[in-house]
Design a protein around this motif. Structure first.
Motif, PDB file in Angstrom:
ATOM      1  N   UNK A   1       0.819  -1.218   0.000  1.00 56.83           N
ATOM      2  CA  UNK A   1       0.000   0.000   0.000  1.00 56.83           C
ATOM      3  C   UNK A   1       0.851   1.265   0.000  1.00 56.83           C
ATOM      4  N   UNK A   2       2.122   1.136   0.386  1.00 57.60           N
ATOM      5  CA  UNK A   2       3.017   2.281   0.429  1.00 57.60           C
ATOM      6  C   UNK A   2       2.958   3.068   1.727  1.00 57.60           C
ATOM      7  N   UNK A   3       2.026   2.725   2.610  1.00 57.76           N
ATOM      8  CA  UNK A   3       1.887   3.417   3.890  1.00 57.76           C
ATOM      9  C   UNK A   3       2.587   2.674   5.024  1.00 57.76           C
ATOM     10  N   UNK A   4       3.031   1.467   4.751  1.00 51.83           N
ATOM     11  CA  UNK A   4       3.680   0.620   5.746  1.00 51.83           C
ATOM     12  C   UNK A   4       5.050   0.203   5.233  1.00 51.83           C
ATOM     13  N   UNK A   5       5.965  -0.086   6.151  1.00 54.87           N
ATOM     14  CA  UNK A   5       7.317  -0.546   5.839  1.00 54.87           C
ATOM     15  C   UNK A   5       7.546  -1.895   6.497  1.00 54.87           C
ATOM     16  N   UNK A   6       8.562  -2.605   6.045  1.00 58.87           N
ATOM     17  CA  UNK A   6       8.979  -3.837   6.728  1.00 58.87           C
ATOM     18  C   UNK A   6       9.971  -3.462   7.819  1.00 58.87           C
ATOM     19  N   UNK A   7       9.757  -3.979   9.009  1.00 61.71           N
ATOM     20  CA  UNK A   7      10.661  -3.697  10.132  1.00 61.71           C
ATOM     21  C   UNK A   7      12.023  -4.331   9.879  1.00 61.71           C
ATOM     22  N   UNK A   8      13.068  -3.573  10.141  1.00 62.96           N
ATOM     23  CA  UNK A   8      14.432  -4.068  10.007  1.00 62.96           C
ATOM     24  C   UNK A   8      14.918  -4.602  11.358  1.00 62.96           C
ATOM     25  N   UNK A   9      14.380  -4.046  12.431  1.00 66.54           N
ATOM     26  CA  UNK A   9      14.747  -4.462  13.791  1.00 66.54           C
ATOM     27  C   UNK A   9      13.473  -4.800  14.558  1.00 66.54           C
ATOM     28  N   UNK A  10      13.614  -5.580  15.606  1.00 66.51           N
ATOM     29  CA  UNK A  10      12.450  -5.859  16.436  1.00 66.51           C
ATOM     30  C   UNK A  10      12.111  -4.611  17.246  1.00 66.51           C
ATOM     31  N   UNK A  11      10.872  -4.534  17.692  1.00 69.47           N
ATOM     32  CA  UNK A  11      10.441  -3.392  18.481  1.00 69.47           C
ATOM     33  C   UNK A  11       9.121  -3.673  19.161  1.00 69.47           C
ATOM     34  N   UNK A  12       8.544  -2.650  19.755  1.00 71.26           N
ATOM     35  CA  UNK A  12       7.289  -2.790  20.489  1.00 71.26           C
ATOM     36  C   UNK A  12       6.248  -1.875  19.847  1.00 71.26           C
ATOM     37  N   UNK A  13       5.059  -2.407  19.592  1.00 69.13           N
ATOM     38  CA  UNK A  13       3.967  -1.636  19.003  1.00 69.13           C
ATOM     39  C   UNK A  13       3.549  -0.539  19.980  1.00 69.13           C
ATOM     40  N   UNK A  14       3.527   0.695  19.498  1.00 63.08           N
ATOM     41  CA  UNK A  14       3.170   1.829  20.355  1.00 63.08           C
ATOM     42  C   UNK A  14       1.689   1.846  20.707  1.00 63.08           C
ATOM     43  N   UNK A  15       0.877   1.073  20.008  1.00 68.91           N
ATOM     44  CA  UNK A  15      -0.561   1.073  20.286  1.00 68.91           C
ATOM     45  C   UNK A  15      -0.945   0.026  21.331  1.00 68.91           C
ATOM     46  N   UNK A  16      -0.457  -1.214  21.156  1.00 70.24           N
ATOM     47  CA  UNK A  16      -0.888  -2.291  22.060  1.00 70.24           C
ATOM     48  C   UNK A  16       0.222  -2.813  22.971  1.00 70.24           C
ATOM     49  N   UNK A  17       1.472  -2.474  22.671  1.00 70.09           N
ATOM     50  CA  UNK A  17       2.579  -2.922  23.514  1.00 70.09           C
ATOM     51  C   UNK A  17       3.139  -4.286  23.174  1.00 70.09           C
ATOM     52  N   UNK A  18       2.587  -4.958  22.147  1.00 68.65           N
ATOM     53  CA  UNK A  18       3.111  -6.265  21.730  1.00 68.65           C
ATOM     54  C   UNK A  18       4.428  -6.077  20.988  1.00 68.65           C
ATOM     55  N   UNK A  19       5.325  -7.047  21.155  1.00 69.56           N
ATOM     56  CA  UNK A  19       6.596  -7.014  20.433  1.00 69.56           C
ATOM     57  C   UNK A  19       6.375  -7.448  18.997  1.00 69.56           C
ATOM     58  N   UNK A  20       7.064  -6.797  18.066  1.00 69.12           N
ATOM     59  CA  UNK A  20       7.049  -7.234  16.672  1.00 69.12           C
ATOM     60  C   UNK A  20       8.472  -7.582  16.267  1.00 69.12           C
ATOM     61  N   UNK A  21       8.593  -8.466  15.293  1.00 67.86           N
ATOM     62  CA  UNK A  21       9.906  -8.925  14.860  1.00 67.86           C
ATOM     63  C   UNK A  21      10.324  -8.330  13.535  1.00 67.86           C
ATOM     64  N   UNK A  22      11.532  -8.662  13.134  1.00 69.10           N
ATOM     65  CA  UNK A  22      12.022  -8.239  11.827  1.00 69.10           C
ATOM     66  C   UNK A  22      11.084  -8.781  10.755  1.00 69.10           C
ATOM     67  N   UNK A  23      10.754  -7.960   9.778  1.00 71.51           N
ATOM     68  CA  UNK A  23       9.869  -8.375   8.697  1.00 71.51           C
ATOM     69  C   UNK A  23       8.419  -8.020   8.920  1.00 71.51           C
ATOM     70  N   UNK A  24       8.056  -7.640  10.133  1.00 69.58           N
ATOM     71  CA  UNK A  24       6.679  -7.213  10.396  1.00 69.58           C
ATOM     72  C   UNK A  24       6.408  -5.916   9.649  1.00 69.58           C
ATOM     73  N   UNK A  25       5.162  -5.690   9.305  1.00 74.75           N
ATOM     74  CA  UNK A  25       4.776  -4.421   8.685  1.00 74.75           C
ATOM     75  C   UNK A  25       4.593  -3.393   9.798  1.00 74.75           C
ATOM     76  N   UNK A  26       5.188  -2.215   9.628  1.00 68.21           N
ATOM     77  CA  UNK A  26       5.087  -1.153  10.631  1.00 68.21           C
ATOM     78  C   UNK A  26       4.787   0.177   9.938  1.00 68.21           C
ATOM     79  N   UNK A  27       4.173   1.085  10.679  1.00 65.78           N
ATOM     80  CA  UNK A  27       3.909   2.423  10.177  1.00 65.78           C
ATOM     81  C   UNK A  27       4.186   3.413  11.301  1.00 65.78           C
ATOM     82  N   UNK A  28       4.603   4.600  10.940  1.00 67.16           N
ATOM     83  CA  UNK A  28       4.965   5.621  11.937  1.00 67.16           C
ATOM     84  C   UNK A  28       3.763   6.487  12.260  1.00 67.16           C
ATOM     85  N   UNK A  29       3.531   6.702  13.533  1.00 64.27           N
ATOM     86  CA  UNK A  29       2.503   7.608  14.036  1.00 64.27           C
ATOM     87  C   UNK A  29       3.163   8.508  15.070  1.00 64.27           C
TER      88      UNK A  29
END
Length: 82
Positions: A38-66
């Motif tokens: 869609x062009x609004x999301x990127x693939x994560x290069x590093x693991x991180x924590x979702x700012x909305x729900x607090x779940x951890x995401x891994x490399x390759x997950x789709x992420x978007x900046x807010x």
């Protein structure tokens, strides 16, 4: 009310028959790829924590900046087209 498969009587989203025998993991990968396409999301290069729900995401997950931080595909339905 959720629809049920005529063949298995499972909820459509839980039925492998209705998903054309696609595993839940394969379905998640398809949804992730659609978000990135869609062009609004990127693939994560590093693991991180979702700012909305607090779940951890891994490399390759789709992420978007807010403004609150990086939102993972686990909250894609909740984020919508904000």
């Amino acid at each position: 009310m959720s629809e049920r498969c005529d063949r298995t009587d499972l909820l459509v989203e839980q039925c492998a028959h209705c998903r054309n025998l696609v595993s839940p993991e394969e379905e998640a990968a398809r949804q992730r790829s659609a978000l990135v396409a869609s062009g609004k999301w990127l693939r994560a290069v590093h693991k991180g924590k979702c700012a909305r729900c607090g779940e951890w995401f891994g490399e390759g997950s789709a992420i978007t900046r807010r403004p609150s931080g990086w939102i993972s595909d686990c909250c894609a339905d909740a984020v919508g087209d904000e």
